[in-house]
Design a protein around this motif. Structure first.
Motif, PDB file in Angstrom:
ATOM      1  N   LYS A   1       0.842  -1.196   0.000  1.00 23.93           N
ATOM      2  CA  LYS A   1       0.000   0.000   0.000  1.00 23.93           C
ATOM      3  C   LYS A   1       0.877   1.245   0.000  1.00 23.93           C
TER       4      LYS A   1
ATOM      5  N   ILE B   1       2.364   1.807  -3.507  1.00 21.35           N
ATOM      6  CA  ILE B   1       1.383   2.294  -4.478  1.00 21.35           C
ATOM      7  C   ILE B   1       1.030   3.742  -4.157  1.00 21.35           C
ATOM      8  N   ALA B   2       0.914   4.056  -2.867  1.00 18.80           N
ATOM      9  CA  ALA B   2       0.623   5.442  -2.477  1.00 18.80           C
ATOM     10  C   ALA B   2       1.758   6.359  -2.906  1.00 18.80           C
TER      11      ALA B   2
ATOM     12  N   ARG C   1       3.795   5.905  -5.518  1.00 17.97           N
ATOM     13  CA  ARG C   1       3.696   6.115  -6.965  1.00 17.97           C
ATOM     14  C   ARG C   1       2.537   7.033  -7.285  1.00 17.97           C
ATOM     15  N   ALA C   2       1.440   6.885  -6.528  1.00 17.69           N
ATOM     16  CA  ALA C   2       0.282   7.753  -6.758  1.00 17.69           C
ATOM     17  C   ALA C   2       0.657   9.205  -6.468  1.00 17.69           C
TER      18      ALA C   2
END
Lengths: 359, 259
Positions: free
Chosen positions: A204, A207-208, A210-211
């Motif tokens: 998580k 991904i956060a 990269r977001a």
């Protein structure tokens, strides 16, 4: 004419690629999340070397009995390098970059600030620890001034040689010759790549991150505390670089000094730009390309210097002296960089970015 | 009797020292679709960005009604909640920005998961995504592709789907049809209306296609230079001559009068 020892050159290039990978992951991370080139990255490398080396001295002083390197070993130094440089990375954000952003300063200001931070740290390191690290023998007689001392058993300077061909009329001598430190660099860089790839794709947090790199505003409206992500990014990026520098230190043949990181900064940027800024996978491919291109040039240049080689031919027939010293091979990565950028302006992994623009 | 869900009272907000919104009052009831229209530069986007904390609020307050906790202050001059705080507080609000409304380097699955960021996404993802795919079948087919490879219309679908993942009660949409071809835009507006009708989600819409979106809405606000110039049931706004002339692009009438 026999072949040069290509296998050996390939091994050397592999280690160099490992070094580039270890030390550019952090630069790439900062670029992708914060969108500016962090010139202080050079000092993270230098600092990682100083931190790990001084920790070695401190441990030798505190634990004089630890001659078997149970505690006083390279892994402990690398973890120390990770923490120290990681904290320094967060400090830079808290003291400088975060404030600049709040004042709505542009990215140019951030770049100049990073150059300034680099200069300050570089000179501070030289002021406090000396341009070349020297232990105080009066205090610590067991300390050593050997910069590449790994503090690790088995001795990292042990050289492994695998001879495949020797004195063959065509193939000449082909061997793989690598010391344990080189093997450690390759293993660490592979482990780092796998670990980072896992974190980016399957956790998580990754991904956060990269977001956040894609769009800070959109990450915020999704509930991501982007300030925290930015802090973690600095810590991880700086920490990994510090750790990489600690692992790289024993591989150095000469003493390191307060400028060691700075000298490596340009190849780092070459790797990041060639790979496509902010692209993790592109960066790895670029590191390998640059390392091998440089080593190939070393081979070719040495070939030109053989008796009857291009250097001699030029001198005899044209009266023109060009020195093909392998040392000049350092420029080759940049020749490749320019060629690749002319074909793919956004670097190897730039296609995704290009698509993004188009749609 | 429908209940109010969000109230914004006397909002003054803007960037730096510049006041863009000068005392606007709006409210949204449950299961209601509200459109804000107005000329370019009237502050439509700024107004809805103020509601979720992306723009600095100078005065006034925004409150949201929560089932259990009653009315919660979301934005006041003293305490301004950042968008991530609002989401982490569990306030069921979804927001789709006009630009950059998907994460281009993330896959579609990761984009959808980001909608569930503050929840345990592993346990919710499967159930929620199955529901979402019923409205957006195209996303299921391309689940492992990067969002940057999607077309403009598909991106807009993904943006909406991401905002719907946490099952919000209010969806704030900033010009969802801005970059779409006319037929896609109509499809998108129909989809939004169906969300209101089937899932009972309140919709706050900012639209350039003012006439069409008012036709589909329950109520509307006309924003001019940061102030509410007119408000009321959408049908009434549509029939008011002045509004038709000025903001709904009723060119025939305008020309007749001028000529």
């Amino acid at each position: 004419m026999t072949l040069p020892n290509l296998l050996n050159h390939a091994t050397l290039a592999l280690v160099y690629a490992g070094v580039l990978i270890m030390l550019t992951i952090g630069l790439n991370m900062v670029y992708s999340v914060l969108k500016f080139s962090n010139f202080a990255h050079a000092e993270w490398v230098t600092m990682g070397m100083f931190a790990s080396w001084w920790f070695l001295q401190i441990l030798s002083y505190i634990l004089p009995w630890d001659t078997a390197h149970l505690l006083n070993n390279l892994f402990v130094h690398a973890v120390f390098g990770f923490l120290i440089v990681g904290i320094f990375g967060i400090l830079g954000e808290v003291l400088v970059f975060d404030r600049l952003r709040k004042l709505k300063a542009g990215l140019d200001s951030a770049i100049v600030a990073s150059i300034a931070i680099g200069l300050i740290v570089r000179n501070f390191l030289a002021m406090v620890f000396g341009a070349y690290p020297e232990p105080n023998r009066a205090i610590c007689p067991t300390c050593t001034s050997q910069p590449s001392l790994p503090g690790f058993l088995p001795d990292l300077n042990n050289i492994v040689t695998i001879k495949l061909v020797e004195n063959d009329p065509i193939f000449g001598t082909q061997w793989i010759r690598i010391n344990a430190s080189g093997i450690l660099i390759i293993v660490t860089s592979i482990a780092m790549v796998l670990a980072i790839d896992y974190v980016f794709r399957h956790t998580k947090f990754g991904i956060a991150m990269r977001a956040t790199a894609d769009s800070i505003e959109l990450a915020q409206v999704s509930g991501v505390d982007t300030r925290r992500i930015v802090h973690y990014t600095w810590f991880l990026a700086a920490g990994l670089t510090g750790m990489g520098a600690a692992i790289y230190r024993p591989y150095l043949t000469g003493p390191f000094n307060s400028l060691t990181g700075l000298y490596m900064l340009l190849p780092f940027f070459a790797v990041v730009i060639l790979g496509g800024v902010g692209s993790f996978r592109g960066g790895i491919i670029a590191a390998i390309i640059i390392a091998y291109a440089r080593q190939a040039t070393v081979v070719i240049f040495s070939w030109f210097q053989y008796p009857g080689g291009l250097e001699e031919i030029l001198e005899e027939h044209i009266g023109f002296t060009i020195t093909f010293s392998p040392g000049y091979a350092d420029a080759i990565p940049f020749v490749i960089l320019i060629i690749v950028l002319l074909i793919r302006p956004r670097g190897i992994a730039g296609s995704v970015e290009a698509t993004r623009e188009r749609v | 009797m429908t209940k109010a869900f969000l109230r914004a009272e006397n909002i003054v907000s803007g960037y730096g020292k510049l006041h863009v919104i000068n005392g606007a009052n709006i409210h949204i009831d449950e299961r209601e679709m509200v459109t804000v229209i107005g000329p370019n530069g009237s502050g439509k986007s700024t107004l809805i960005k103020t509601l979720i904390g992306l723009v600095k609020i100078f005065d006034g307050r925004v409150t949201i009604r929560d089932e259990e906790r009653g009315w919660l202050d979301v934005q006041t001059r003293k305490r301004q909640m950042k968008p991530d705080e609002i989401i982490r507080e569990g306030i069921p609000l979804g927001y789709v920005p006009q630009l950059n409304n998907v994460f281009p380097s993330l896959t579609i699955e990761e984009n959808l998961k980001m909608g569930l960021f503050v929840k345990k996404w592993d346990s919710y993802y499967h159930e929620r995504s199955e529901q979402i795919f019923e409205s957006f079948p195209i996303l299921r087919e391309r689940i492992n592709q990067r969002a940057s490879l999607l077309s403009g219309g598909e991106r807009q679908m993904l943006a909406l789907a991401r905002a719907l993942m946490p099952a919000p009660k209010l969806l704030i949409l900033d010009e969802p049809t801005a970059a779409l071809a006319p037929n896609l835009a109509e499809e998108m507006l129909q989809l939004i209306v169906s969300l209101k009708n089937t899932a009972g989600i309140s919709i706050l819409l900012v639209e350039q296609r003012a006439k069409r979106s008012l036709e589909l809405s329950d109520r509307g606000y006309v924003l001019v230079t940061g102030m509410i110039a007119a408000k009321g049931p959408a049908k009434e706004l549509l029939s008011e001559d002045k509004i038709r002339k000025l903001y709904l692009g009723d060119r025939a009438k305008k020309e007749k009068e001028v000529g």
